[in-house]
Design an enzyme around this catalytic site. Sequence first.
Site, PDB file in Angstrom:
ATOM      1  N   ASN A 153      -6.389  10.478  -0.659  1.00  0.00           N
ATOM      2  CA  ASN A 153      -6.490   9.319  -1.539  1.00  0.00           C
ATOM      3  C   ASN A 153      -6.115   9.706  -2.966  1.00  0.00           C
ATOM      4  O   ASN A 153      -6.076  10.897  -3.310  1.00  0.00           O
ATOM      5  CB  ASN A 153      -7.920   8.779  -1.517  1.00  0.00           C
ATOM      6  CG  ASN A 153      -8.282   8.100  -0.219  1.00  0.00           C
ATOM      7  OD1 ASN A 153      -7.523   7.267   0.292  1.00  0.00           O
ATOM      8  ND2 ASN A 153      -9.446   8.441   0.332  1.00  0.00           N
ATOM      9  N   ASN A 158       0.915  -1.159   0.000  1.00  0.00           N
ATOM     10  CA  ASN A 158       0.000   0.000   0.000  1.00  0.00           C
ATOM     11  C   ASN A 158       0.953   1.207   0.000  1.00  0.00           C
ATOM     12  O   ASN A 158       1.643   1.452   0.980  1.00  0.00           O
ATOM     13  CB  ASN A 158      -0.841  -0.064   1.269  1.00  0.00           C
ATOM     14  CG  ASN A 158      -1.982   0.935   1.349  1.00  0.00           C
ATOM     15  OD1 ASN A 158      -2.498   1.169   2.425  1.00  0.00           O
ATOM     16  ND2 ASN A 158      -2.398   1.518   0.244  1.00  0.00           N
ATOM     17  N   HIS A 203     -15.607   1.305   7.381  1.00  0.00           N
ATOM     18  CA  HIS A 203     -15.304   0.001   6.785  1.00  0.00           C
ATOM     19  C   HIS A 203     -16.531  -0.894   6.793  1.00  0.00           C
ATOM     20  O   HIS A 203     -17.258  -0.943   7.786  1.00  0.00           O
ATOM     21  CB  HIS A 203     -14.183  -0.700   7.556  1.00  0.00           C
ATOM     22  CG  HIS A 203     -12.874   0.010   7.450  1.00  0.00           C
ATOM     23  ND1 HIS A 203     -11.990  -0.222   6.424  1.00  0.00           N
ATOM     24  CD2 HIS A 203     -12.327   0.991   8.205  1.00  0.00           C
ATOM     25  CE1 HIS A 203     -10.942   0.574   6.556  1.00  0.00           C
ATOM     26  NE2 HIS A 203     -11.122   1.321   7.634  1.00  0.00           N
ATOM     27  N   GLU A 224     -10.656   0.001  -1.640  1.00  0.00           N
ATOM     28  CA  GLU A 224     -10.601   1.198  -0.796  1.00  0.00           C
ATOM     29  C   GLU A 224     -11.398   2.354  -1.364  1.00  0.00           C
ATOM     30  O   GLU A 224     -11.330   2.646  -2.559  1.00  0.00           O
ATOM     31  CB  GLU A 224      -9.153   1.647  -0.607  1.00  0.00           C
ATOM     32  CG  GLU A 224      -8.423   0.838   0.425  1.00  0.00           C
ATOM     33  CD  GLU A 224      -7.094   1.482   0.807  1.00  0.00           C
ATOM     34  OE1 GLU A 224      -6.999   2.712   0.846  1.00  0.00           O
ATOM     35  OE2 GLU A 224      -6.164   0.706   1.054  1.00  0.00           O
ATOM     36  N   ARG A 225     -12.083   3.002  -0.449  1.00  0.00           N
ATOM     37  CA  ARG A 225     -12.743   4.259  -0.774  1.00  0.00           C
ATOM     38  C   ARG A 225     -11.706   5.236  -1.345  1.00  0.00           C
ATOM     39  O   ARG A 225     -10.638   5.437  -0.755  1.00  0.00           O
ATOM     40  CB  ARG A 225     -13.330   4.843   0.525  1.00  0.00           C
ATOM     41  CG  ARG A 225     -13.958   6.203   0.374  1.00  0.00           C
ATOM     42  CD  ARG A 225     -14.462   6.729   1.700  1.00  0.00           C
ATOM     43  NE  ARG A 225     -13.384   7.045   2.638  1.00  0.00           N
ATOM     44  CZ  ARG A 225     -13.549   7.735   3.758  1.00  0.00           C
ATOM     45  NH1 ARG A 225     -14.752   8.149   4.121  1.00  0.00           N
ATOM     46  NH2 ARG A 225     -12.538   7.974   4.561  1.00  0.00           N
ATOM     47  N   ASN A 284     -14.854   1.972   2.808  1.00  0.00           N
ATOM     48  CA  ASN A 284     -13.871   0.993   2.378  1.00  0.00           C
ATOM     49  C   ASN A 284     -14.540  -0.371   2.498  1.00  0.00           C
ATOM     50  O   ASN A 284     -15.381  -0.576   3.380  1.00  0.00           O
ATOM     51  CB  ASN A 284     -12.634   1.057   3.285  1.00  0.00           C
ATOM     52  CG  ASN A 284     -11.909   2.392   3.198  1.00  0.00           C
ATOM     53  OD1 ASN A 284     -11.231   2.676   2.230  1.00  0.00           O
ATOM     54  ND2 ASN A 284     -12.064   3.239   4.225  1.00  0.00           N
ATOM     55  N   CYS A 328      -5.432   6.433   8.740  1.00  0.00           N
ATOM     56  CA  CYS A 328      -4.746   5.494   7.875  1.00  0.00           C
ATOM     57  C   CYS A 328      -3.695   4.712   8.638  1.00  0.00           C
ATOM     58  O   CYS A 328      -2.833   5.308   9.284  1.00  0.00           O
ATOM     59  CB  CYS A 328      -4.102   6.270   6.763  1.00  0.00           C
ATOM     60  SG  CYS A 328      -3.124   5.242   5.757  1.00  0.00           S
ATOM     61  N   GLY A 329      -3.768   3.402   8.553  1.00  0.00           N
ATOM     62  CA  GLY A 329      -2.863   2.544   9.320  1.00  0.00           C
ATOM     63  C   GLY A 329      -1.506   2.346   8.669  1.00  0.00           C
ATOM     64  O   GLY A 329      -0.457   2.547   9.291  1.00  0.00           O
ATOM     65  N   ASN A 330      -1.509   1.966   7.404  1.00  0.00           N
ATOM     66  CA  ASN A 330      -0.232   1.700   6.733  1.00  0.00           C
ATOM     67  C   ASN A 330       0.609   2.969   6.640  1.00  0.00           C
ATOM     68  O   ASN A 330       1.824   2.938   6.816  1.00  0.00           O
ATOM     69  CB  ASN A 330      -0.476   1.122   5.337  1.00  0.00           C
ATOM     70  CG  ASN A 330      -0.961  -0.315   5.394  1.00  0.00           C
ATOM     71  OD1 ASN A 330      -0.603  -1.055   6.311  1.00  0.00           O
ATOM     72  ND2 ASN A 330      -1.770  -0.709   4.437  1.00  0.00           N
ATOM     73  N   CYS A 343      -4.489  -2.745   3.438  1.00  0.00           N
ATOM     74  CA  CYS A 343      -5.121  -1.614   4.112  1.00  0.00           C
ATOM     75  C   CYS A 343      -4.990  -1.834   5.614  1.00  0.00           C
ATOM     76  O   CYS A 343      -5.450  -2.861   6.138  1.00  0.00           O
ATOM     77  CB  CYS A 343      -6.587  -1.506   3.706  1.00  0.00           C
ATOM     78  SG  CYS A 343      -7.457  -0.134   4.475  1.00  0.00           S
ATOM     79  N   GLY A 344      -4.334  -0.903   6.287  1.00  0.00           N
ATOM     80  CA  GLY A 344      -4.084  -1.044   7.721  1.00  0.00           C
ATOM     81  C   GLY A 344      -5.343  -0.873   8.551  1.00  0.00           C
ATOM     82  O   GLY A 344      -5.681  -1.716   9.388  1.00  0.00           O
ATOM     83  N   THR A 345      -6.055   0.243   8.321  1.00  0.00           N
ATOM     84  CA  THR A 345      -7.311   0.424   9.053  1.00  0.00           C
ATOM     85  C   THR A 345      -8.269  -0.717   8.700  1.00  0.00           C
ATOM     86  O   THR A 345      -9.022  -1.197   9.549  1.00  0.00           O
ATOM     87  CB  THR A 345      -7.969   1.780   8.712  1.00  0.00           C
ATOM     88  OG1 THR A 345      -7.976   1.962   7.300  1.00  0.00           O
ATOM     89  CG2 THR A 345      -7.250   2.936   9.373  1.00  0.00           C
ATOM     90  N   GLY A 346      -8.231  -1.163   7.434  1.00  0.00           N
ATOM     91  CA  GLY A 346      -9.097  -2.274   6.997  1.00  0.00           C
ATOM     92  C   GLY A 346      -8.765  -3.569   7.723  1.00  0.00           C
ATOM     93  O   GLY A 346      -9.665  -4.362   8.031  1.00  0.00           O
TER      94      GLY A 346
HETATM   95  O1  ZDP Z   1     -10.649   5.697   4.292  1.00  0.00           O
HETATM   96  C1  ZDP Z   1     -10.169   5.839   3.180  1.00  0.00           C
HETATM   97  O2  ZDP Z   1     -10.600   6.657   2.355  1.00  0.00           O
HETATM   98  C2  ZDP Z   1      -8.945   4.974   2.839  1.00  0.00           C
HETATM   99  N1  ZDP Z   1      -8.848   4.806   1.417  1.00  0.00           N
HETATM  100  C3  ZDP Z   1      -7.753   5.655   3.422  1.00  0.00           C
HETATM  101  C4  ZDP Z   1      -6.493   4.861   3.314  1.00  0.00           C
HETATM  102  C5  ZDP Z   1      -6.415   3.746   4.331  1.00  0.00           C
HETATM  103  C6  ZDP Z   1      -5.118   2.991   4.254  1.00  0.00           C
HETATM  104  N2  ZDP Z   1      -5.048   2.078   3.168  1.00  0.00           N
HETATM  105  C7  ZDP Z   1      -4.796   2.252   5.526  1.00  0.00           C
HETATM  106  O3  ZDP Z   1      -3.804   1.513   5.511  1.00  0.00           O
HETATM  107  O4  ZDP Z   1      -5.436   2.406   6.547  1.00  0.00           O
HETATM  108  C8  ZDP Z   1      -4.007   3.937   4.014  1.00  0.00           C
END
Ligand code: ZDP
Length: 282
Positions: A64, A13, A160, A209-210, A191, A73-75, A218-221
């Site tokens: 984005n 990512n 999410h 991802e949104r 997302n 954002c996690g990553n 995706c880290g938050t994902g």
């Molecule tokens: O919430 C959003 O619009 C995501 N596309 C933001 C990016 C999230 C990400 N991929 C993460 O790792 O959490 C950077």
Amino acid sequence: MQFSFSKWHGCGNDFVLVDGSKYAFPDNAQAAIAVCDRHFGIGADGLVLLLPSQEADFEMRIFNSDGSEAEMCGNVTRCMARFAYENGLTEKKEMTFKTKAGLIRPKLLDDGQVRVDMGEPKLAAQDIPVSEGGEQIIKKTLHTEHGDFAVTCVSMGNPHAVIFVDNAESVPLELWGPGLETHAFFPRKTNVEFVQVVNRQALRMRVWERGAGVTLACGTGSCATVTAAVLNGLTERRCKVALDGGVLEVEWSEEDNHVYLTGPATEVFRGTCRLRGQEAIQ
Ligand code: ZDP
């Protein structure tokens, strides 16, 4: 305008990181679209600015590839923590970042990985947000033109929708993703994670991802995925999440209710870039 950047990725990512105390774009959304373009720009899933902050060590703003701004954002957090430390912007190995979704706390580990305290997941309908009320949205059926999907919704600061499937490999992300991302149920879009349970400590996840479409991780994902798996009684609170671009470790702590994300952060290259039609503000 000309600016210096560093290109990083967390499990594939990828992001363009810019020290926002040195450069300011006249229009962040336009800059993100131009910079992230994989043919006409540097190429990335997002453009991220590190800024000074009163309340935290830094503020982080995340755009984005379509120019929309993400709350969290996690990553990126793992990448930005190493970026800040390795460029001498801080001497701390544990720092705080202010985001649109509150404070997050990355910590540099001795093995090069970064562990991030992502805060508490939010489950209430109005916090995701979704267009109906309720304490939790668990396996709610949504209709799309490509079929019905049972979504479990989690906010990690950003929205999410987690969908459990028998086989993550065969999910046509580009076909199913857009209709869910922009479904009327999600007023700020969402997302979308397609998740296969491997065992009670391991999940396989692929993401739409949104604002960015298919990404390799995706880290938050991943945090939302483990939270949703626990809510559905499918896994333990500590799991490995295998993504297209690598493996992340997530723990939803019983003690403080925070989600902890651990994984790699890798610098790929540094450079300078000239953005046409973007005159510098400072
Ligand atoms: O919430 C959003 O619009 C995501 N596309 C933001 C990016 C999230 C990400 N991929 C993460 O790792 O959490 C950077």
